[in-house]
Scaffold this motif. Structure first.
Motif, PDB file in Angstrom:
ATOM      1  N   UNK A 121       1.174  -1.227  -0.664  1.00  0.00           N
ATOM      2  CA  UNK A 121       0.054   0.355  -0.355  1.00  0.00           C
ATOM      3  C   UNK A 121       0.976   1.009   0.168  1.00  0.00           C
ATOM      4  N   UNK A 122       0.485   2.463  -1.203  1.00  0.00           N
ATOM      5  CA  UNK A 122       1.271   3.231  -1.052  1.00  0.00           C
ATOM      6  C   UNK A 122       0.436   3.860  -0.288  1.00  0.00           C
ATOM      7  N   UNK A 128      -3.573   6.592  -0.632  1.00  0.00           N
ATOM      8  CA  UNK A 128      -3.027   5.266  -0.346  1.00  0.00           C
ATOM      9  C   UNK A 128      -3.711   4.576  -0.830  1.00  0.00           C
ATOM     10  N   UNK A 129      -3.229   4.288  -1.973  1.00  0.00           N
ATOM     11  CA  UNK A 129      -3.268   3.304  -2.747  1.00  0.00           C
ATOM     12  C   UNK A 129      -2.785   1.578  -2.773  1.00  0.00           C
ATOM     13  N   UNK A 133       2.724  -5.072  -6.467  1.00  0.00           N
ATOM     14  CA  UNK A 133       3.807  -5.158  -6.240  1.00  0.00           C
ATOM     15  C   UNK A 133       4.877  -3.817  -6.374  1.00  0.00           C
ATOM     16  N   UNK A 134       5.154  -3.216  -5.334  1.00  0.00           N
ATOM     17  CA  UNK A 134       6.426  -2.365  -6.042  1.00  0.00           C
ATOM     18  C   UNK A 134       7.339  -2.425  -5.378  1.00  0.00           C
ATOM     19  N   UNK A 135       8.241  -1.618  -6.365  1.00  0.00           N
ATOM     20  CA  UNK A 135      10.144  -2.499  -6.237  1.00  0.00           C
ATOM     21  C   UNK A 135      10.236  -0.921  -6.027  1.00  0.00           C
ATOM     22  N   UNK A 143       8.754   1.108  -8.889  1.00  0.00           N
ATOM     23  CA  UNK A 143       8.261   1.034 -10.273  1.00  0.00           C
ATOM     24  C   UNK A 143       6.818  -0.360  -9.400  1.00  0.00           C
ATOM     25  N   UNK A 144       5.762  -0.032  -9.415  1.00  0.00           N
ATOM     26  CA  UNK A 144       4.627  -0.577  -9.586  1.00  0.00           C
ATOM     27  C   UNK A 144       3.969  -0.127 -10.401  1.00  0.00           C
ATOM     28  N   UNK A 145       2.363  -1.765 -10.218  1.00  0.00           N
ATOM     29  CA  UNK A 145       1.700  -2.062 -10.869  1.00  0.00           C
ATOM     30  C   UNK A 145       0.908  -0.694 -10.959  1.00  0.00           C
TER      31      UNK A 145
END
Length: 190
Positions: A121-122, A128-129, A133-135, A143-145
């Motif tokens: 969760x970003x 708040x999304x 995946x988060x890189x 990088x994320x979808x």
């Protein structure tokens, strides 16, 4: 001579051109304190030594640009990303980078992929999304979808870009996620 941390590098892009990329947190970084202590000990013992420097941070190789052949390449002008593993293109696709109009432009440079996380969760000011995946490679930039986007590439980033992250299609992001490891170089350039 041995430090390459943050140095300007000549990088041959996927389109075959060479661009200069500087900044970021990638590269070899000599442990100066450790080296001084080793040299003092060798001198006090009257030794003549040949040794590799101690490093506080390493890179993939000692080649010209020390990036190696496994990396993520992000061309922010073309809004396109490529992922190479062991010299083979695994996947590529259009992306949306940081919103230029709001001064959230994604910084250029060569970075280290810090880690990777599924179902993150970003969070930031006013958002708040959840993402598949988060890189992250530069602080909170990663990088994320971006399932909320139906279109990628073009000029979207000029007025409707991200907060600095690399928004990718779900397939592009998860394919990279499934094939990448922490400490992989991420090259961002214009």
């Amino acid at each position: 001579n041995y430090n390459t941390y943050g140095n300007e590098r000549n990088f041959v892009t996927s389109s075959g051109t060479t661009t200069k990329v500087s900044g970021g947190d990638y590269g070899w970084l000599v442990d100066r304190t450790g080296e001084v202590n080793d040299l003092i000990a060798a001198i006090k013992n009257g030794q003549t030594i040949t040794k590799q420097p101690k490093y506080t941070q390493t890179a993939v190789s000692h080649d010209v640009n020390d990036i190696g052949n496994t990396y993520v390449e992000i061309n922010m002008t073309k809004q396109h990303m490529w992922f190479y593993k062991n010299g083979s293109l695994i996947i590529e696709g259009d992306v949306v980078t940081g919103d230029v109009s709001k001064k959230y432009s994604t910084p250029t440079g060569v970075y280290i992929l810090k880690y990777k996380e599924k179902n993150a969760t970003l969070k930031g000011e006013g958002y708040s999304v959840p993402v598949n995946c988060f890189m992250p490679f530069n602080g909170g930039i990663g990088i994320h979808g971006a399932s909320w986007r139906k279109v990628f590439g073009g000029n979207i980033y000029l007025t409707n870009g991200s907060h600095g992250c690399i928004n990718a299609s779900e397939n592009l992001a998860i394919t990279i996620f499934n094939n990448i490891d922490a400490n992989t170089p991420v090259i961002c350039y214009k």
